[in-house]
Design an enzyme around this catalytic site. Structure first.
Site, PDB file in Angstrom:
ATOM      1  N   ASP A 122       0.820  -1.212   0.000  1.00  0.00           N
ATOM      2  CA  ASP A 122       0.000   0.000   0.000  1.00  0.00           C
ATOM      3  C   ASP A 122       0.856   1.265   0.000  1.00  0.00           C
ATOM      4  O   ASP A 122       0.440   2.300  -0.523  1.00  0.00           O
ATOM      5  CB  ASP A 122      -0.938   0.002   1.205  1.00  0.00           C
ATOM      6  CG  ASP A 122      -2.134  -0.924   1.006  1.00  0.00           C
ATOM      7  OD1 ASP A 122      -2.211  -1.553  -0.068  1.00  0.00           O
ATOM      8  OD2 ASP A 122      -2.985  -1.015   1.903  1.00  0.00           O
ATOM      9  N   CYS A 164       1.566  -8.243   5.838  1.00  0.00           N
ATOM     10  CA  CYS A 164       1.200  -6.853   5.582  1.00  0.00           C
ATOM     11  C   CYS A 164      -0.284  -6.593   5.328  1.00  0.00           C
ATOM     12  O   CYS A 164      -1.124  -7.474   5.409  1.00  0.00           O
ATOM     13  CB  CYS A 164       2.055  -6.307   4.444  1.00  0.00           C
ATOM     14  SG  CYS A 164       3.713  -5.872   5.016  1.00  0.00           S
ATOM     15  N   ASP A 165      -0.562  -5.345   4.954  1.00  0.00           N
ATOM     16  CA  ASP A 165      -1.883  -4.728   4.994  1.00  0.00           C
ATOM     17  C   ASP A 165      -3.016  -5.548   4.387  1.00  0.00           C
ATOM     18  O   ASP A 165      -4.112  -5.591   4.936  1.00  0.00           O
ATOM     19  CB  ASP A 165      -1.843  -3.375   4.278  1.00  0.00           C
ATOM     20  CG  ASP A 165      -0.953  -2.379   4.965  1.00  0.00           C
ATOM     21  OD1 ASP A 165       0.051  -2.806   5.573  1.00  0.00           O
ATOM     22  OD2 ASP A 165      -1.241  -1.176   4.916  1.00  0.00           O
ATOM     23  N   LYS A 166      -2.799  -6.140   3.244  1.00  0.00           N
ATOM     24  CA  LYS A 166      -3.871  -6.895   2.596  1.00  0.00           C
ATOM     25  C   LYS A 166      -3.554  -8.384   2.511  1.00  0.00           C
ATOM     26  O   LYS A 166      -4.455  -9.218   2.534  1.00  0.00           O
ATOM     27  CB  LYS A 166      -4.130  -6.341   1.182  1.00  0.00           C
ATOM     28  CG  LYS A 166      -4.530  -4.859   1.170  1.00  0.00           C
ATOM     29  CD  LYS A 166      -5.723  -4.592   2.033  1.00  0.00           C
ATOM     30  CE  LYS A 166      -6.043  -3.110   2.134  1.00  0.00           C
ATOM     31  NZ  LYS A 166      -4.964  -2.299   2.719  1.00  0.00           N
ATOM     32  N   GLU A 515      -6.823   3.849   0.041  1.00  0.00           N
ATOM     33  CA  GLU A 515      -6.328   4.629   1.173  1.00  0.00           C
ATOM     34  C   GLU A 515      -5.982   6.042   0.724  1.00  0.00           C
ATOM     35  O   GLU A 515      -5.579   6.252  -0.424  1.00  0.00           O
ATOM     36  CB  GLU A 515      -5.056   3.993   1.748  1.00  0.00           C
ATOM     37  CG  GLU A 515      -5.283   2.773   2.582  1.00  0.00           C
ATOM     38  CD  GLU A 515      -4.002   2.265   3.211  1.00  0.00           C
ATOM     39  OE1 GLU A 515      -4.085   1.272   3.940  1.00  0.00           O
ATOM     40  OE2 GLU A 515      -2.926   2.857   2.964  1.00  0.00           O
ATOM     41  N   SER A 541      -4.857   4.982   5.835  1.00  0.00           N
ATOM     42  CA  SER A 541      -3.794   4.090   6.275  1.00  0.00           C
ATOM     43  C   SER A 541      -3.890   3.947   7.782  1.00  0.00           C
ATOM     44  O   SER A 541      -4.379   4.841   8.474  1.00  0.00           O
ATOM     45  CB  SER A 541      -2.438   4.684   5.900  1.00  0.00           C
ATOM     46  OG  SER A 541      -1.403   4.105   6.666  1.00  0.00           O
TER      47      SER A 541
END
Length: 654
Positions: A122, A164-166, A515, A541
């Site tokens: 991201d 991580c994020d996803k 984001e 974020s």
């Protein structure tokens, strides 16, 4: 056309030294029996052929299969040197964890398999068209991972490794869907911070600071080489990557004290080996994930989320985990209730006040230490089973008296000079140090379906007696590049004092709900823009901070009243950090005398107005993301976790 530098016909002599057949392997045989060949599927028999072909010792081939699933990215030499880069440090070193887990499984007579479904970054796609694919990727990856799991028919258990994020939420969704199997989650850990250097989140504001003369190009160029202190792990702050790791451990899916471990360090690798041992215990004792991932486990995760002050993106992910596991999804009312009773007791970047890094949180005891404090407040469901094979309450008892707990706290004190009680503290200590609760969910005539603000990340000096109030003219942007241009401008089109930025057309249907971290980080770390409010139907974020209200529903392009705002309209933001309540309302049109500013006036204006004519789906939105935007509405939209409910979809199609 330029002259070709090579020819595909250029061939070395060695290239002609090929084999067209191989010699049979002698003295070995697959463990076939007549019953197996005549009664089992041809797929089971052929699978053994593939296993032998890939080099597994035929005599050791069994149906004791365990699948290791990762989000690995990039190609590294054994020395760690990059041959082909990944997208981010979070997936760069996961092969090490997978190797350690596989070796441990092999030693316990399992037959491990490993497959990979990599993930985007991201941070890398901030401000680019690639960000529109970020949240939809999560659902697509979870689907692919589920297909990979089901493609190993003899699977006995699963290990999921992600950071991580996803990628990590996708992994957790996939494991939740396969909850009939024993499984263990291995979080990918944290990148080390570099002494005297900005963290990875703060550095993302470099462009705006350079534009405003607050940083030189030379400073940015030199600092950028050292922002990531190690080659692996998630960012050093409590963003969505770290928050997802925290939630994974809080759910009981990961071993205690594994979330946020420093990537590449001995404890990080030992966590992988111990996770393989834990999976063996779960398999031997017939403990599938569905016995661990329960409604009470979701409750515990929400409580820990609030105690950490974690990323607002977990409002999208935790409901998705619950949905895939067939559990009750938390509602806005559930989130509000939790955030009103759970104090924030962790001081971690970006929330402050001292903003310790995630590795320091790990050394202070990490998630299980936080849960120890929450146990003493009677906020947890202690009977929940975990991947240790023990209950949460039993794990907490073990941790409280452990040598490991003492040793890591000593490391924090010896290496960083930090007292663990300054990082993770009791509710009483947190209150004395000014730590406020995490989230507020503003309601109002602009947010009939809800919105969210991370109130704990708003600067304390903006509050008077626990209340933040801002009234000002709104500045409308229907795309992110125009907003960024205004943020970096010092001319007449700059963002002016007291203005409220309204970034529209960033919801699921309009843009895939990207984001807006590029904006929120710039607002926080650029002195000329500090404390400028932002409202959006997009999301933030996990690093975002300041008076930023997101997840506004309904989104502008689907008829949400936020899409009726005009430049200069007077909007009021109110956040009460004592009662954990808030509001977001239009109160007047431009140039209206202040004596006539009121919510009732705003209600009347919105009732009489039509939506803006410039509201539109992003012209660069991929068709696959448009489809995702439609499908996620069947699962309750943003507040339902942005998932597809096949039953609802079937009814609509019929």
């Amino acid at each position: 056309m330029s002259e070709t530098q090579f020819s595909f016909l250029d061939t070395s002599e060695d290239a002609y030294k090929i084999k067209t057949k191989a010699s049979p392997k002698e003295g070995v045989a697959l463990p076939y029996t007549e019953e197996f060949l005549t009664k089992e599927t041809s797929g089971d028999a052929f699978g053994m052929v593939q296993d032998a072909g890939m080099g597994w010792q035929p005599s050791a081939i069994s149906n004791n299969h365990v699948l290791i699933l990762t989000t690995l990215g990039g190609i590294r030499e054994e020395t760690g040197k990059a041959l082909a880069l990944g997208f981010h440090t979070g997936h760069w070193e996961l092969g090490i964890l997978a190797t350690d887990a596989a070796q441990e499984l092999s030693a316990m007579r399992y037959q491990p398999y490993a497959v990979h479904c990599s993930d985007p970054c991201d941070g890398r796609t901030q401000g680019t068209d690639g960000m529109m694919d970020s949240l939809p990727y999560r659902n697509s990856a979870a689907e692919v991972m589920g297909r990979l799991i089901r493609s190993l028919p003899q699977r006995k258990g699963l290990i999921g490794i992600a950071t991580c994020d996803k990628g990590l939420p996708a992994m957790m969704m996939a494991l939740a869907e396969a909850s009939d199997l024993p499984s263990v989650l291995i979080p990918g850990g944290s990148t080390l911070p570099t002494e005297g250097i900005e963290d990875a989140g703060t550095f993302q504001s470099a462009g705006t600071r350079v534009a405003h003369g607050e940083m030189t190009v030379k400073e940015a160029a030199e600092m950028g080489c050292s922002v990531c202190g190690s080659a692996g792990g998630g960012c050093q702050f409590l963003g969505t990557a770290a928050s997802s790791q925290v939630v994974g451990e809080a759910l009981g899916m990961a071993l205690p004290h594994t979330a946020l471990a420093p990537s590449g360090e001995p404890i990080w690798r030992e966590n992988a080996r111990n996770s393989a041992k834990a999976l063996d215990h779960l398999i031997r004792n017939d403990i599938p994930l569905k016995k661990i991932l329960t409604d009470d486990a979701v409750h515990n995760a929400m409580v820990v989320f609030a105690a950490f002050g974690a990323s607002t993106n977990m409002l999208l992910h935790i409901p998705a985990f619950a949905f895939n596991a067939g559990l009750k999804r938390p509602t806005v009312e559930d989130w509000e209730a939790i955030n009103k009773i759970v104090p924030r007791i962790v001081d971690v970047l970006p929330n402050g006040p001292q903003s310790f890094r995630t590795v320091q949180v790990y050394c202070a005891g990490g998630v299980i230490e936080v849960m120890l404090h929450l146990r003493d407040m009677n906020l947890l469901r202690l009977d929940c089973l975990t991947v240790t094979g023990k209950t949460l309450g039993e794990n907490l008892d073990d941790w409280e008296s452990s040598e490991r707990r003492k040793r890591f706290k000593a490391i924090l004190k010896d290496q960083d000079g930090v007292d663990d009680r300054d990082v993770i503290m009791s509710a009483k200590e947190a209150e004395a140090k000014g730590l406020t609760r995490s989230l507020v969910f503003p309601q109002g005539n602009l947010t009939p379906e809800g919105s969210v603000v991370k109130s704990t990340a708003i600067a304390a000096e903006l509050f008077t007696d626990g209340i933040y109030r801002h009234r000002g003219p709104v500045r409308i942007f229907t795309n992110e590049p125009d907003a960024i241009f205004a943020l970096r401008s010092k001319g007449e089109d700059r963002i002016k004092e007291n203005e409220i930025i309204a970034l529209l057309c960033r919801g699921p249907r309009a843009a895939g709900m990207p984001e807006t971290a590029q904006i929120t980080i710039a607002l926080k770390y650029t002195a000329a823009l500090k404390n400028t409010p932002l409202i959006t139907d997009g999301r933030f974020s996990g690093f975002s901070s300041g008076p930023c209200i997101g997840h506004i529903g309904p989104e502008a392009v689907t008829g949400g009243p936020v899409g009726k705002l005009l430049d200069g309209d007077i909007v009021e933001l109110l956040i009460d950090n004592i009662n954990m309540s808030g509001s977001l309302n239009l109160i007047a049109e431009a140039d209206t005398d202040e004596s006539n500013w009121s919510i009732e006036n705003g209600d009347a204006i919105l009732a009489a107005r039509k939506p803006r004519e410039d509201l539109a789906i992003d012209p660069k939105l991929p068709d696959s993301v448009k489809l995702w935007g439609l499908l996620q509405e069947t699962g309750g939209g943003t507040w339902g976790g942005c998932v597809t409910d096949v039953n609802v979809l079937t009814e609509k199609l019929n």
